[in-house]
Write a protein that holds these residues in place. Structure first.
Motif, PDB file in Angstrom:
ATOM      1  N   LYS A   5       1.051  -1.220   0.324  1.00  0.00           N
ATOM      2  CA  LYS A   5       0.380   0.166  -0.236  1.00  0.00           C
ATOM      3  C   LYS A   5       0.995   1.393  -0.034  1.00  0.00           C
ATOM      4  O   LYS A   5       0.280   2.337   0.009  1.00  0.00           O
ATOM      5  CB  LYS A   5      -0.711  -0.081   1.021  1.00  0.00           C
ATOM      6  N   LEU A   6       2.192   1.337   0.183  1.00  0.00           N
ATOM      7  CA  LEU A   6       3.224   2.197   0.195  1.00  0.00           C
ATOM      8  C   LEU A   6       4.143   2.270  -0.920  1.00  0.00           C
ATOM      9  O   LEU A   6       3.511   2.296  -1.953  1.00  0.00           O
ATOM     10  CB  LEU A   6       4.475   1.910   0.935  1.00  0.00           C
ATOM     11  N   GLU A   7       3.897   4.082  -1.320  1.00  0.00           N
ATOM     12  CA  GLU A   7       4.657   4.820  -2.287  1.00  0.00           C
ATOM     13  C   GLU A   7       5.744   3.694  -2.514  1.00  0.00           C
ATOM     14  O   GLU A   7       6.358   3.615  -1.448  1.00  0.00           O
ATOM     15  CB  GLU A   7       4.657   5.880  -2.830  1.00  0.00           C
ATOM     16  N   ALA A   8       5.943   3.268  -4.530  1.00  0.00           N
ATOM     17  CA  ALA A   8       7.074   2.496  -3.412  1.00  0.00           C
ATOM     18  C   ALA A   8       8.171   3.383  -4.449  1.00  0.00           C
ATOM     19  O   ALA A   8       8.163   4.447  -4.882  1.00  0.00           O
ATOM     20  CB  ALA A   8       7.529   1.569  -4.879  1.00  0.00           C
ATOM     21  N   PHE A   9       9.694   3.937  -3.524  1.00  0.00           N
ATOM     22  CA  PHE A   9      10.965   4.342  -3.935  1.00  0.00           C
ATOM     23  C   PHE A   9      11.928   3.422  -4.229  1.00  0.00           C
ATOM     24  O   PHE A   9      12.297   1.782  -3.848  1.00  0.00           O
ATOM     25  CB  PHE A   9      11.069   5.460  -3.072  1.00  0.00           C
ATOM     26  N   ASP A  10      13.260   3.863  -5.155  1.00  0.00           N
ATOM     27  CA  ASP A  10      13.919   2.621  -6.016  1.00  0.00           C
ATOM     28  C   ASP A  10      15.689   2.723  -4.187  1.00  0.00           C
ATOM     29  O   ASP A  10      15.580   4.297  -3.456  1.00  0.00           O
ATOM     30  CB  ASP A  10      13.866   2.985  -6.688  1.00  0.00           C
ATOM     31  N   ILE A  11      15.799   2.234  -4.478  1.00  0.00           N
ATOM     32  CA  ILE A  11      17.456   2.269  -3.571  1.00  0.00           C
ATOM     33  C   ILE A  11      18.232   3.680  -4.151  1.00  0.00           C
ATOM     34  O   ILE A  11      18.928   4.425  -3.148  1.00  0.00           O
ATOM     35  CB  ILE A  11      18.207   1.134  -3.945  1.00  0.00           C
ATOM     36  N   ASP A  12      17.912   4.633  -5.459  1.00  0.00           N
ATOM     37  CA  ASP A  12      18.811   5.717  -5.651  1.00  0.00           C
ATOM     38  C   ASP A  12      17.914   6.735  -5.395  1.00  0.00           C
ATOM     39  O   ASP A  12      18.237   7.926  -4.254  1.00  0.00           O
ATOM     40  CB  ASP A  12      18.691   5.854  -7.189  1.00  0.00           C
ATOM     41  N   ASP A  13      16.390   6.190  -4.951  1.00  0.00           N
ATOM     42  CA  ASP A  13      15.805   7.851  -4.656  1.00  0.00           C
ATOM     43  C   ASP A  13      16.071   7.216  -2.723  1.00  0.00           C
ATOM     44  O   ASP A  13      16.161   8.828  -2.382  1.00  0.00           O
ATOM     45  CB  ASP A  13      14.287   6.857  -4.282  1.00  0.00           C
ATOM     46  N   LEU A  14      16.531   6.536  -2.369  1.00  0.00           N
ATOM     47  CA  LEU A  14      16.737   6.603  -1.046  1.00  0.00           C
ATOM     48  C   LEU A  14      18.034   6.289  -0.312  1.00  0.00           C
ATOM     49  O   LEU A  14      18.369   8.207   0.870  1.00  0.00           O
ATOM     50  CB  LEU A  14      16.553   4.791  -0.561  1.00  0.00           C
ATOM     51  N   LEU A  15      18.901   7.149  -2.050  1.00  0.00           N
ATOM     52  CA  LEU A  15      20.067   7.745  -1.168  1.00  0.00           C
ATOM     53  C   LEU A  15      20.386   9.333  -1.340  1.00  0.00           C
ATOM     54  O   LEU A  15      21.032   9.498  -1.375  1.00  0.00           O
ATOM     55  CB  LEU A  15      21.098   6.494  -2.809  1.00  0.00           C
ATOM     56  N   ARG A  16      18.997   9.521  -2.423  1.00  0.00           N
ATOM     57  CA  ARG A  16      18.833  11.359  -2.038  1.00  0.00           C
ATOM     58  C   ARG A  16      18.472  11.564  -0.711  1.00  0.00           C
ATOM     59  O   ARG A  16      18.368  12.639  -0.909  1.00  0.00           O
ATOM     60  CB  ARG A  16      18.207  11.351  -3.520  1.00  0.00           C
ATOM     61  N   ALA A  17      18.135  10.542  -0.493  1.00  0.00           N
ATOM     62  CA  ALA A  17      17.767  11.335   0.699  1.00  0.00           C
ATOM     63  C   ALA A  17      18.294  11.781   2.172  1.00  0.00           C
ATOM     64  O   ALA A  17      19.352  11.621   1.711  1.00  0.00           O
ATOM     65  CB  ALA A  17      16.517  10.234   1.696  1.00  0.00           C
ATOM     66  N   SER A  18      18.124  12.942   2.578  1.00  0.00           N
ATOM     67  CA  SER A  18      18.559  13.879   3.940  1.00  0.00           C
ATOM     68  C   SER A  18      18.649  12.587   5.048  1.00  0.00           C
ATOM     69  O   SER A  18      17.395  11.966   4.910  1.00  0.00           O
ATOM     70  CB  SER A  18      18.387  14.808   4.467  1.00  0.00           C
ATOM     71  N   ALA A  19      19.498  12.534   5.411  1.00  0.00           N
ATOM     72  CA  ALA A  19      19.728  11.537   6.717  1.00  0.00           C
ATOM     73  C   ALA A  19      20.237  11.844   8.163  1.00  0.00           C
ATOM     74  O   ALA A  19      20.958  13.256   7.716  1.00  0.00           O
ATOM     75  CB  ALA A  19      20.269  10.522   6.626  1.00  0.00           C
ATOM     76  N   LYS A  20      19.837  12.136   9.459  1.00  0.00           N
ATOM     77  CA  LYS A  20      19.863  11.687  10.563  1.00  0.00           C
ATOM     78  C   LYS A  20      20.432  10.655  10.693  1.00  0.00           C
ATOM     79  O   LYS A  20      20.003  10.187  11.338  1.00  0.00           O
ATOM     80  CB  LYS A  20      19.451  12.780  11.453  1.00  0.00           C
ATOM     81  N   LEU A  21      21.790  11.038  12.055  1.00  0.00           N
ATOM     82  CA  LEU A  21      21.656   9.948  12.287  1.00  0.00           C
ATOM     83  C   LEU A  21      21.114   9.674  14.168  1.00  0.00           C
ATOM     84  O   LEU A  21      21.414   9.994  14.417  1.00  0.00           O
ATOM     85  CB  LEU A  21      23.600   9.519  13.181  1.00  0.00           C
ATOM     86  N   LEU A  22      20.839   8.291  14.263  1.00  0.00           N
ATOM     87  CA  LEU A  22      19.884   7.688  14.811  1.00  0.00           C
ATOM     88  C   LEU A  22      20.891   7.072  15.793  1.00  0.00           C
ATOM     89  O   LEU A  22      20.381   6.911  17.253  1.00  0.00           O
ATOM     90  CB  LEU A  22      18.977   7.244  14.692  1.00  0.00           C
ATOM     91  N   GLY A  23      21.015   5.722  15.644  1.00  0.00           N
ATOM     92  CA  GLY A  23      22.539   5.603  16.635  1.00  0.00           C
ATOM     93  C   GLY A  23      23.253   3.879  16.032  1.00  0.00           C
ATOM     94  O   GLY A  23      23.592   3.927  14.986  1.00  0.00           O
ATOM     95  N   ASN A  24      24.534   3.748  16.136  1.00  0.00           N
ATOM     96  CA  ASN A  24      25.467   2.931  16.047  1.00  0.00           C
ATOM     97  C   ASN A  24      25.691   2.124  16.997  1.00  0.00           C
ATOM     98  O   ASN A  24      25.872   2.323  18.276  1.00  0.00           O
ATOM     99  CB  ASN A  24      26.995   3.719  15.932  1.00  0.00           C
ATOM    100  N   GLU A  25      24.548   0.732  16.719  1.00  0.00           N
ATOM    101  CA  GLU A  25      24.853  -0.389  17.626  1.00  0.00           C
ATOM    102  C   GLU A  25      25.499  -1.546  17.984  1.00  0.00           C
ATOM    103  O   GLU A  25      25.198  -1.547  16.118  1.00  0.00           O
ATOM    104  CB  GLU A  25      23.315  -0.805  18.378  1.00  0.00           C
ATOM    105  N   ASN A  26      25.630  -2.764  17.552  1.00  0.00           N
ATOM    106  CA  ASN A  26      26.971  -3.718  17.085  1.00  0.00           C
ATOM    107  C   ASN A  26      26.102  -4.312  16.101  1.00  0.00           C
ATOM    108  O   ASN A  26      26.672  -4.768  15.530  1.00  0.00           O
ATOM    109  CB  ASN A  26      25.994  -4.900  18.012  1.00  0.00           C
ATOM    110  N   LEU A  27      24.527  -4.214  15.886  1.00  0.00           N
ATOM    111  CA  LEU A  27      24.517  -4.891  14.487  1.00  0.00           C
ATOM    112  C   LEU A  27      24.176  -4.282  13.339  1.00  0.00           C
ATOM    113  O   LEU A  27      23.619  -4.804  12.487  1.00  0.00           O
ATOM    114  CB  LEU A  27      22.804  -5.564  14.289  1.00  0.00           C
ATOM    115  N   GLY A  28      24.312  -3.030  13.365  1.00  0.00           N
ATOM    116  CA  GLY A  28      24.529  -2.170  12.606  1.00  0.00           C
ATOM    117  C   GLY A  28      24.425  -0.464  12.934  1.00  0.00           C
ATOM    118  O   GLY A  28      23.938  -0.423  14.124  1.00  0.00           O
ATOM    119  N   ILE A  29      23.903   0.054  12.287  1.00  0.00           N
ATOM    120  CA  ILE A  29      24.058   1.558  12.126  1.00  0.00           C
ATOM    121  C   ILE A  29      22.725   2.464  11.747  1.00  0.00           C
ATOM    122  O   ILE A  29      22.576   1.746  10.571  1.00  0.00           O
ATOM    123  CB  ILE A  29      24.875   2.749  10.962  1.00  0.00           C
ATOM    124  N   THR A  30      22.152   3.116  12.579  1.00  0.00           N
ATOM    125  CA  THR A  30      20.620   3.849  12.031  1.00  0.00           C
ATOM    126  C   THR A  30      20.275   5.013  11.493  1.00  0.00           C
ATOM    127  O   THR A  30      20.887   5.584  12.260  1.00  0.00           O
ATOM    128  CB  THR A  30      19.699   3.290  13.032  1.00  0.00           C
TER     129      THR A  30
END
Length: 279
Positions: free
Chosen positions: A41-66
């Motif tokens: 039901k959500l609007e689809a976006f591609d990985i390159d759309d995601l790479l263009r997104a602005s981002a803020k670091l939320l956390g850096n824990e053992n399994l990965g960065i969020t």
């Protein structure tokens, strides 16, 4: 702590640059293929759309960065860039993510989509706006500390229990369905009419971790079964739930009790047992 605003293309560095190029003011992208969407039901976006997104670091824990990523259409999602999974069989990752992506419950953070290549494995979640239970319990100590009455604490505990119960019934064949249950993996939303609402996140990764050394980075590593090298079961998740209950009741940080007056252990369950026995 949330970091400064940057782009995911910059964050992902050399990997992103292999696929994304800029020519003048125009944007040319070699398509990586669509992300795998769990919610149609959500609007689809591609990985390159995601790479263009602005981002803020939320956390850096053992399994990965969020990161919190805000797409050009204004939609915010949370992107988790996974560690320790580049050697994982692609089929195994796809199967587990497809299974987790079907999970729908008011107390589980929804997996919106995911991306899988040999170099990168990303999980994209819905964005929950008001931080984690850990932050609610432990940040702002002193004058700025948020008061939580007992009815609020019980409501939070009930939310966590409902989410975990649903998960255990939905994935009954997996030995430890959540595997990483702790207060920093309980996300909080709040509104004036309904108060606090809790959702579980960062679930279902244990089957994808190929060594016990990597599994030791999860919350289950503190359980008696894991420490003693015994068989892990659903009860291992229940132990982690119990630690969260004690954390909510005492507002003490698990593993950081040493140094307080008369404290002889850094383990929260041992500390509570000692206090009860000495009462």
């Amino acid at each position: 702590m949330i970091g400064p605003l940057i782009s995911l293309r910059y964050i992902f560095g050399a990997w992103a640059k292999k696929f994304v190029t800029f020519t003048g003011n125009s944007f040319n992208s070699q398509r990586l293929g669509r992300l795998k969407f769990s919610n149609k039901k959500l609007e689809a976006f591609d990985i390159d759309d995601l790479l263009r997104a602005s981002a803020k670091l939320l956390g850096n824990e053992n399994l990965g960065i969020t990161y919190k990523a805000t797409l050009e259409n204004g939609i915010s999602v949370v992107v988790k860039r996974l560690n320790y999974m580049n050697e994982l069989c692609m089929k195994d990752f796809l199967q587990q993510m497809q299974l987790l992506g079907k999970m729908r419950h008011q107390n589980l953070v929804e997996i919106v989509s995911f991306y899988c290549s040999q170099e990168q494995k990303l999980v994209i979640y819905e964005h929950i706006p008001h931080g984690t239970l850990f932050e609610l319990l432990h940040e702002g100590r002193g004058i700025g500390r948020i008061n939580l009455d007992w009815s609020t604490r019980v409501a939070i505990i009930k939310d966590i229990a409902k989410g975990l119960n649903f998960f255990h019934h939905s994935l009954s064949s997996q030995k430890v369905p959540h595997g990483n249950l702790k207060s920093s993996n309980v996300l909080i939303s709040y509104d004036d009419n309904h108060g606090y609402h809790s959702k579980l996140t960062d679930y279902g990764f244990l089957p994808l971790l190929q060594t016990k050394k990597v599994a030791a980075k999860l919350a289950i590593s503190k359980s008696p079964e894991f420490v003693q090298g015994k068989k892990l079961t659903h009860k291992t998740d229940v132990y982690c739930f119990g630690i969260i209950v004690l954390e909510i009741i005492t507002r003490k940080v698990p593993g950081q009790i040493l140094g307080e007056i008369e404290e002889i252990t850094s383990d929260l369950s041992d500390w509570v047992r000692t206090v009860v026995n000495n009462a």
